[in-house]
Design a protein around this motif. Structure first.
Motif, PDB file in Angstrom:
ATOM      1  N   GLN A 100      -8.404   3.452  -4.662  1.00  0.00           N
ATOM      2  CA  GLN A 100      -7.964   5.011  -4.381  1.00  0.00           C
ATOM      3  C   GLN A 100      -6.526   5.079  -3.630  1.00  0.00           C
ATOM      4  N   TYR A 101      -5.630   3.579  -3.333  1.00  0.00           N
ATOM      5  CA  TYR A 101      -4.359   4.549  -3.372  1.00  0.00           C
ATOM      6  C   TYR A 101      -3.277   4.553  -4.560  1.00  0.00           C
ATOM      7  N   GLY A 102      -4.079   3.763  -5.269  1.00  0.00           N
ATOM      8  CA  GLY A 102      -3.141   3.497  -6.872  1.00  0.00           C
ATOM      9  C   GLY A 102      -3.840   4.839  -7.636  1.00  0.00           C
ATOM     10  N   LYS A 103      -4.812   5.493  -7.744  1.00  0.00           N
ATOM     11  CA  LYS A 103      -4.893   6.789  -7.266  1.00  0.00           C
ATOM     12  C   LYS A 103      -4.311   7.383  -6.894  1.00  0.00           C
ATOM     13  N   TYR A 104      -4.479   8.126  -5.738  1.00  0.00           N
ATOM     14  CA  TYR A 104      -3.837   8.930  -4.757  1.00  0.00           C
ATOM     15  C   TYR A 104      -2.303   8.764  -4.880  1.00  0.00           C
ATOM     16  N   SER A 105      -1.894   7.541  -5.070  1.00  0.00           N
ATOM     17  CA  SER A 105       0.040   7.412  -5.080  1.00  0.00           C
ATOM     18  C   SER A 105       0.533   7.238  -6.290  1.00  0.00           C
ATOM     19  N   VAL A 106      -0.504   7.072  -7.546  1.00  0.00           N
ATOM     20  CA  VAL A 106       0.692   7.746  -8.654  1.00  0.00           C
ATOM     21  C   VAL A 106      -0.403   8.995  -9.567  1.00  0.00           C
ATOM     22  N   LEU A 432      -0.070  -6.124  -6.427  1.00  0.00           N
ATOM     23  CA  LEU A 432       1.394  -5.781  -7.669  1.00  0.00           C
ATOM     24  C   LEU A 432       1.381  -4.281  -7.726  1.00  0.00           C
ATOM     25  N   LEU A 433       0.394  -3.489  -8.597  1.00  0.00           N
ATOM     26  CA  LEU A 433       0.359  -2.358  -9.351  1.00  0.00           C
ATOM     27  C   LEU A 433       0.711  -1.768  -7.904  1.00  0.00           C
ATOM     28  N   THR A 434      -0.465  -1.919  -6.594  1.00  0.00           N
ATOM     29  CA  THR A 434      -0.763  -1.464  -5.851  1.00  0.00           C
ATOM     30  C   THR A 434       0.708  -0.615  -5.247  1.00  0.00           C
ATOM     31  N   VAL A 435       0.929  -2.124  -4.652  1.00  0.00           N
ATOM     32  CA  VAL A 435       2.708  -1.929  -4.104  1.00  0.00           C
ATOM     33  C   VAL A 435       4.100  -0.743  -4.930  1.00  0.00           C
ATOM     34  N   ILE A 436       4.216  -1.041  -6.738  1.00  0.00           N
ATOM     35  CA  ILE A 436       4.674  -0.027  -7.581  1.00  0.00           C
ATOM     36  C   ILE A 436       4.480   1.039  -7.334  1.00  0.00           C
ATOM     37  N   GLY A 437       2.545   1.206  -7.029  1.00  0.00           N
ATOM     38  CA  GLY A 437       2.168   2.613  -6.753  1.00  0.00           C
ATOM     39  C   GLY A 437       2.870   3.229  -5.767  1.00  0.00           C
ATOM     40  N   ARG A 442       6.221   6.948  -3.058  1.00  0.00           N
ATOM     41  CA  ARG A 442       7.156   7.669  -1.235  1.00  0.00           C
ATOM     42  C   ARG A 442       8.832   8.023  -2.627  1.00  0.00           C
ATOM     43  N   ALA A 443       8.862   7.689  -3.586  1.00  0.00           N
ATOM     44  CA  ALA A 443      10.162   8.256  -4.511  1.00  0.00           C
ATOM     45  C   ALA A 443      10.164   9.434  -5.127  1.00  0.00           C
ATOM     46  N   ARG A 444       8.687  10.228  -4.751  1.00  0.00           N
ATOM     47  CA  ARG A 444       8.113  11.171  -5.252  1.00  0.00           C
ATOM     48  C   ARG A 444       8.511  12.349  -4.158  1.00  0.00           C
ATOM     49  N   GLY A 445       8.683  12.209  -2.423  1.00  0.00           N
ATOM     50  CA  GLY A 445       8.628  12.403  -1.491  1.00  0.00           C
ATOM     51  C   GLY A 445       7.542  12.281  -0.621  1.00  0.00           C
ATOM     52  N   TRP A 446       6.023  11.454  -0.762  1.00  0.00           N
ATOM     53  CA  TRP A 446       5.037  11.453  -0.393  1.00  0.00           C
ATOM     54  C   TRP A 446       6.049  11.164   0.833  1.00  0.00           C
ATOM     55  N   TRP A 459      10.446   1.264   2.528  1.00  0.00           N
ATOM     56  CA  TRP A 459      11.810   0.952   1.281  1.00  0.00           C
ATOM     57  C   TRP A 459      11.984  -0.469   1.437  1.00  0.00           C
ATOM     58  N   LEU A 460      12.611  -0.530   2.585  1.00  0.00           N
ATOM     59  CA  LEU A 460      12.871  -1.847   2.959  1.00  0.00           C
ATOM     60  C   LEU A 460      11.381  -3.179   2.586  1.00  0.00           C
ATOM     61  N   VAL A 461      10.295  -2.982   2.921  1.00  0.00           N
ATOM     62  CA  VAL A 461       8.861  -3.299   3.402  1.00  0.00           C
ATOM     63  C   VAL A 461       8.753  -3.899   1.595  1.00  0.00           C
ATOM     64  N   SER A 462       8.762  -2.741   1.052  1.00  0.00           N
ATOM     65  CA  SER A 462       8.225  -1.815  -0.528  1.00  0.00           C
ATOM     66  C   SER A 462       9.007  -2.981  -1.302  1.00  0.00           C
ATOM     67  N   TRP A 463       9.980  -3.118  -1.419  1.00  0.00           N
ATOM     68  CA  TRP A 463      11.099  -4.340  -2.315  1.00  0.00           C
ATOM     69  C   TRP A 463      10.234  -5.852  -1.561  1.00  0.00           C
ATOM     70  N   LEU A 464      10.653  -6.026  -0.275  1.00  0.00           N
ATOM     71  CA  LEU A 464      10.282  -7.064  -0.059  1.00  0.00           C
ATOM     72  C   LEU A 464       9.191  -7.798  -1.465  1.00  0.00           C
ATOM     73  N   ALA A 465       7.884  -6.984  -0.772  1.00  0.00           N
ATOM     74  CA  ALA A 465       6.963  -6.997  -1.323  1.00  0.00           C
ATOM     75  C   ALA A 465       7.046  -7.223  -2.863  1.00  0.00           C
ATOM     76  N   LEU A 466       7.036  -6.179  -3.191  1.00  0.00           N
ATOM     77  CA  LEU A 466       7.225  -6.388  -4.594  1.00  0.00           C
ATOM     78  C   LEU A 466       8.223  -7.482  -5.196  1.00  0.00           C
ATOM     79  N   ALA A 467       8.737  -8.123  -4.501  1.00  0.00           N
ATOM     80  CA  ALA A 467      10.108  -9.680  -5.073  1.00  0.00           C
ATOM     81  C   ALA A 467       8.586 -10.115  -4.775  1.00  0.00           C
ATOM     82  N   TYR A 468       7.680 -10.252  -3.615  1.00  0.00           N
ATOM     83  CA  TYR A 468       7.385 -11.851  -3.495  1.00  0.00           C
ATOM     84  C   TYR A 468       5.545 -11.602  -4.325  1.00  0.00           C
ATOM     85  N   LEU A 469       5.157 -10.602  -4.823  1.00  0.00           N
ATOM     86  CA  LEU A 469       4.162 -10.505  -5.699  1.00  0.00           C
ATOM     87  C   LEU A 469       4.472 -11.081  -6.660  1.00  0.00           C
TER      88      LEU A 469
END
Length: 535
Positions: A100-106, A432-437, A442-446, A459-469
């Protein structure tokens, strides 16, 4: 229940139902779980006992006692992921979680792909957990009842696995409350089986001082590595990168708190809290257990090596009185059972969520809710049938290496083990796809409007999560040859190829059926913040 408690519960139910309606859904499942019930499902799926007992030999064998200190890095990386998921789960408290997160995010199609990869990984995990308990069941049966069960025999594996899955299916079908009771028992058992084992080993007497936890014990050299792994003398850039996978393969499952969001009261607040709590408590319990096991290994070089020849954790626990060994053996079996129950329950909610959106074949049948138990009974049946079919793959076990195109299928590795290797890579890819989503949204204004929000740290938490995954996904799947120590986890090309094949199967179905078209009708989000959310 007092009048005040009743009014509070009633208000929570109304707000939960209203938020679900804003997302285009009606309340069909029974909202019977509080924080501890939700937390117990997430924690039982993560299951420190199941993970540590299964992977201790590979971790300490690859990098020596010092591998313990790689664990906080994994927990911290996954904590960043849990924060991202918590914000999404708070805003979208819907069964199916990261789908659901991916569906609504992207987009609808993006969400379907996240759900496909995640769902297949869950089904594989049910099979791996329930087949993994066979050796412990056989050991207990042989000791208590004088049976002669062979845990390596394919028939024994299938019979025990099928019995376990049928019991788990019955419990999941009866209701979320019973499922949570099983997983709540799992929390208590995990606590006893981690902290209790550590205390028992300490009482009997550790064989090493705490300084031993910082040693490599020669693991970086082929001549002194107990598993014969060759890292050419490199611990940090060799042994550590492989040994960390023993922790990577444990610390997920917390996301299942979101899968049962529609059965949780005050889900917007409790789901993120349960995710974080399951991960933190799981990390502490795992750290204590692994530290105790390392300190309890025999002090001589010969004795240390004997741990690996004697089956790892059971050989360490052999120092304990027999009755205590039997007690902890029972705890391990219950932990495996609870873990399998939680994973199957999470997978069934994902299948139900897919079916409700019309995204799978026979979606009306799959999405059927039992009028008596208010559970997705047919989705739960799928969560039983498919893992049983996967379990049949234990019969495929080549006695010699098999050359397939450009890569080699290793001898002595049954096909279920190969499929299980996708379980972790599929989970990490879907995460990884969920964090990217979430970052795209967020970039679209969510703007997150749930009870839990990251605010300026988003944004900081998201980038750290993305890098780790991303780093760990590459570390999991990268092919480095069968002679490489990494092959103990990914079998060279096998994990990557299986991941590609499952993606291809999904692509074929996606192109033929175009499930994303049905999903587009389920993208409402008419959010009206509640009073609690505004505060």
């Amino acid at each position: 229940m007092s009048d005040i408690t009743e009014r509070a519960a009633g208000g929570s139910h109304e707000e939960d139902a209203a938020r679900l309606a804003n997302l285009g859904y009606t309340q069909e499942l029974s909202r019977v779980l509080g924080f501890f019930g939700n937390f117990s499902v997430a924690f039982s799926y993560l299951s420190p006992m199941v993970g540590v007992y299964s992977l201790f030999i590979l971790g300490v064998g690859a990098a020596g006692p010092r591998y313990l200190w790689l664990m906080p890095l994994v927990v911290l990386g996954m904590f960043m992921v849990a924060l991202v998921f918590g914000e999404l789960g708070s805003h979208y408290p819907v069964a199916g979680a990261i789908y659901q997160y991916g569906k609504y995010s992207v987009s609808a199609g993006y969400g379907w792909w996240v759900g496909w990869l995640y769902g297949m990984a869950l089904l594989v995990t049910v099979a791996s957990v329930d087949t993994g308990v066979v050796s412990y069941v056989a050991a207990l049966s042989n000791q208590w009842f004088g049976t002669k069960m062979d845990p390596t025999n394919s028939t024994t594996i299938l019979v025990v696995t099928i019995v376990l899955i049928l019991i788990q299916t019955t419990m999941n079908a009866v209701g979320a409350k019973l499922m949570s009771r099983v997983t709540e028992l799992g929390v208590y058992v995990e606590t006893i089986g981690t902290f209790g084992v550590a205390i028992a080993l300490a009482v009997v007497g550790f064989h090493h001082g705490f300084g031993f936890l910082f040693e490599t014990h020669g693991a970086e050299h082929a001549a002194t590595n107990p598993l014969g792994m060759n890292f050419n003398g490199n611990w940090l850039t060799g042994a550590a990168l492989v040994a960390i996978l023993a922790h990577v393969y444990i610390f997920y499952g917390f996301e299942s708190a979101g899968d049962i969001a529609e059965e949780t009261r005050d889900a917007s607040r409790q789901v993120p809290r349960a995710m974080r709590s399951a991960l933190i408590y799981g990390g502490i319990a795992s750290f204590v257990l692994v530290a105790a096991l390392i300190l309890a290994t025999p002090s001589s070089t010969k004795g240390y090596a004997a741990v690996f020849a004697g089956g790892g954790v059971p050989s360490i626990l052999a120092d304990l009185p027999q009755w205590l060994q039997d007690f902890f053996l029972v705890m391990v079996i219950i932990a495996f059972f609870s873990c399998g129950t939680a994973v199957q329950g999470a997978g069934a909610r994902l299948a139900y969520s897919f079916a409700r959106d019309g995204a799978v074949p026979a979606h009306k049948w799959v999405g059927h809710i039992s009028p008596r138990f208010h559970t997705p009974v047919n989705a739960i049946m799928i969560g039983a049938i498919v893992p049983i079919l996967f379990a049949l793959m234990v019969n495929i076990n080549p006695s010699s290496n098999v050359q397939i195109l450009w890569f080699t299928y290793p001898k002595g590795i049954n096909a279920l083990f190969v499929l299980v290797s996708f379980g972790v890579s599929g989970i990490y890819l879907s995460f990884l796809l969920t964090v990217i989503g979430s970052m795209i949204a967020r970039a679209r204004g969510w703007v997150p409007e749930g009870a839990f929000r990251l605010g300026r740290w988003g944004w900081l938490v998201s980038w750290l999560a993305l890098a780790y995954l991303l780093v760990m996904l590459v570390n999991i799947v990268v092919p480095t040859g069968l002679s490489s120590p990494r092959a103990a986890f990914n079998y060279d090309w096998i994990t990557f190829v299986v991941m590609v094949l499952i993606a291809l199967v999904g692509a074929i179905y996606f192109l033929i059926a175009r499930p994303d078209r049905a999903l587009k009708a389920h993208l409402h989000d008419e959010l009206e913040p509640t009073a609690a959310e505004r505060e």
